[in-house]
Scaffold this active site. Structure first.
Site, short mmCIF file in Angstrom:
data_model
loop_
_atom_site.label_atom_id
_atom_site.label_comp_id
_atom_site.label_asym_id
_atom_site.label_seq_id
_atom_site.Cartn_x
_atom_site.Cartn_y
_atom_site.Cartn_z
N GLY A 1 10.70 6.88 -6.17
CA GLY A 1 10.22 8.22 -5.86
C GLY A 1 9.56 8.34 -4.51
N TYR A 2 9.26 9.60 -4.14
CA TYR A 2 8.65 9.89 -2.82
C TYR A 2 9.37 9.10 -1.72
CZ TYR A 2 4.72 12.38 -4.93
OH TYR A 2 3.94 13.29 -5.61
N CYS B 1 -13.33 1.78 -15.11
CA CYS B 1 -13.80 3.15 -14.87
C CYS B 1 -12.59 4.10 -14.86
CB CYS B 1 -14.56 3.21 -13.55
SG CYS B 1 -15.58 4.69 -13.34
N GLN C 1 0.37 6.92 -5.13
CA GLN C 1 0.71 7.75 -6.29
C GLN C 1 1.63 7.03 -7.27
OE1 GLN C 1 -0.53 11.37 -6.58
NE2 GLN C 1 -1.87 9.90 -5.59
N THR C 2 1.53 5.71 -7.31
CA THR C 2 2.44 4.93 -8.14
C THR C 2 1.67 3.77 -8.78
OG1 THR C 2 4.16 5.44 -6.53
CG2 THR C 2 4.69 3.79 -8.18
N CYS D 1 -17.65 1.80 -20.16
CA CYS D 1 -18.94 1.60 -19.50
C CYS D 1 -19.69 0.37 -20.03
CB CYS D 1 -19.82 2.85 -19.65
SG CYS D 1 -19.09 4.33 -18.89
N TYR E 1 -6.15 6.60 3.90
CA TYR E 1 -6.27 5.53 2.91
C TYR E 1 -5.57 4.25 3.36
CZ TYR E 1 -5.28 2.33 -0.71
OH TYR E 1 -5.16 1.15 -1.37
N GLU F 1 0.82 -1.21 0.00
CA GLU F 1 0.00 0.00 0.00
C GLU F 1 0.86 1.26 0.00
OE1 GLU F 1 -2.93 0.10 -0.76
OE2 GLU F 1 -3.57 -1.96 -0.46
N CYS G 1 -18.82 -2.54 -17.98
CA CYS G 1 -18.81 -2.32 -16.53
C CYS G 1 -19.81 -3.23 -15.81
CB CYS G 1 -19.14 -0.87 -16.22
SG CYS G 1 -19.12 -0.51 -14.44
N ASP H 1 -9.11 6.09 -2.20
CA ASP H 1 -7.99 6.64 -2.97
C ASP H 1 -8.56 7.35 -4.20
OD1 ASP H 1 -8.91 4.54 -4.48
OD2 ASP H 1 -6.92 3.96 -5.17
#
Length: 368
Positions: free
Chosen positions: A91-92, A202, A52-53, A209, A130, A47, A212, A148
């Site tokens: 990153g981060y 989505c 953001q990855t 759709c 999250y 997680e 879906c 998220d």
DNA sequence: AAGTCGGGGTA
DNA sequence: TACCCAGACTT
């Protein structure tokens, strides 16, 4: 006073929605390394990596990280440098420093067992709303929201929620929506189903759709408004910084590297000696660089030639790096004191340190 | 509430 | 180019 959310939930078939979503997830979910078991530690690592990855980016990092640090104890006892090296390129980087800090706390305070309590989880570094909900629902089967970007996009369409998802407070609105919708028996499949739906069907642009599994529940599809949601305001301010960097060798061919500060951008990663260019200076780039090396390191360096240019883009910042080759002779370097965060090293040792991608690209161009 | 913090994939 | 990504932390 009836809220918009309550109004849109009024004729919503919650039980049928849960079943359609969960059935689809169980049938169509991707095979991912962190779905092989429900070890809370591995769920946690995944997680944090996924923040953001993208999933495809994370997979090889996750496998390597778990191989090197298979348990809470292994990560708690590892050297930070080794941990950063396993994160290099992802990153981060504060994510993994916070993760190791939190894992140490779990080892000491909770006997190495990841808490299954929302308040205790929230106290851990790097565990926000999250990640807390993801650990509780996926690892422990507790019906908590894990909202998220996927979930906000999916539910904004399904429930016709037009609040700006770039606002921090909007997340709480979606958490309330999930509390109304979530399956108490299968919260893991429900939360992961929402995210998987966002990733596979989505999507931000051109959602599929017609494929879906919850199309019949979707208010936006009913109105043909799926392409107008979610509402998201954007702001981008990218400033450009010009940087001079130096590949500085001493008489033995060793290269000068330094460790970045423990806070801020790319904290605790390594880099070549460098400085931000003063624009509109009377000095040219090579003169500024030579002057900088004298001021900061008391080294009389000779700049030999320009080596390469590199443009590196962050989310909010652009680096234009001009790289030069230089050397310092023994007589000039003999007073230089090696420090643990600044030293001359042979290239093979340099390459074992964790570098930002920008500097790794420079190092990759150095021959012998 | 706004800014900071990476890097790569995608249209 | 300009988003967007299984967000969290600081100010």
């Amino acid at each position: 006073m009836e809220t918009n959310l309550e109004k849109n939930l009024k004729n919503f078939n919650i039980l049928q929605f849960q079943q359609d979503l969960i059935d689809w997830f169980i049938r169509e979910q991707r095979i991912l390394p962190w779905r092989k078991d429900k070890d809370p530690y591995k769920i946690w690592v995944s997680e944090v990596m996924l923040q953001q990855t993208r999933v495809e980016t994370v997979i090889p990092y996750f496998n390597n990280f778990i191989e090197k640090f298979p348990t809470i104890e292994a990560l708690a006892n590892a050297e930070e440098e080794k941990v950063l090296k396993a994160w290099e390129g992802l990153g981060y980087y504060s994510r993994v420093r916070n993760l190791q800090s939190a894992v140490k706390e779990v080892a000491e305070k909770y006997g190495g067992r990841v808490p299954d309590d929302a308040k205790e989880l929230s106290k851990l570094k790097g565990v926000g709303p999250y990640t807390k909900g993801a650990i509780l629902s996926i690892a422990y089967g507790i019906p908590e929201p894990a909202v998220d970007g996927n979930v906000m996009r999916v539910l904004s369409r399904i429930l016709m929620i037009e609040d700006d998802i770039s606002k921090q407070k909007t997340r709480k609105l979606f958490e309330n929506a999930v509390r109304e919708l979530i399956s108490p028996d299968q919260p893991s499949e429900f939360n992961q189903g929402l995210m998987e739906l966002g990733a596979l069907i989505c999507t931000p642009k051109s959602p599929s759709c017609l494929l879906c599994p919850v199309q019949r529940h979707c208010l936006a599809f009913g109105e043909g408004l799926q392409d107008e949601l979610p509402v998201k305001t954007t702001k981008k301010t990218t400033k450009t910084v010009v940087i001079n960097a130096l590949i500085l060798r001493n008489d033995t061919g060793h290269i000068l590297v330094q460790k970045r500060p423990s806070e801020g951008l790319l904290a605790n990663l390594w880099e070549l000696p460098n400085h931000e260019m003063k624009l509109h200076s009377a000095q040219d780039q090579m003169e500024q660089l030579k002057h900088f090396m004298k001021e900061k390191y008391q080294l009389d360096v000779t700049i030999e030639n320009h080596f390469m240019n590199l443009k590196h883009e962050f989310s909010h910042l652009i680096w234009n790096i001009a790289v030069y080759n230089g050397y310092v002779s023994g007589s000039s370097a003999e007073h230089f004191v090696q420090k643990e965060n600044c030293m001359f090293l042979p290239l093979e040792d340099v390459l074992r340190l964790p570098f930002p991608v920008s500097y790794r690209k420079i190092l990759a161009e150095i021959k012998v």
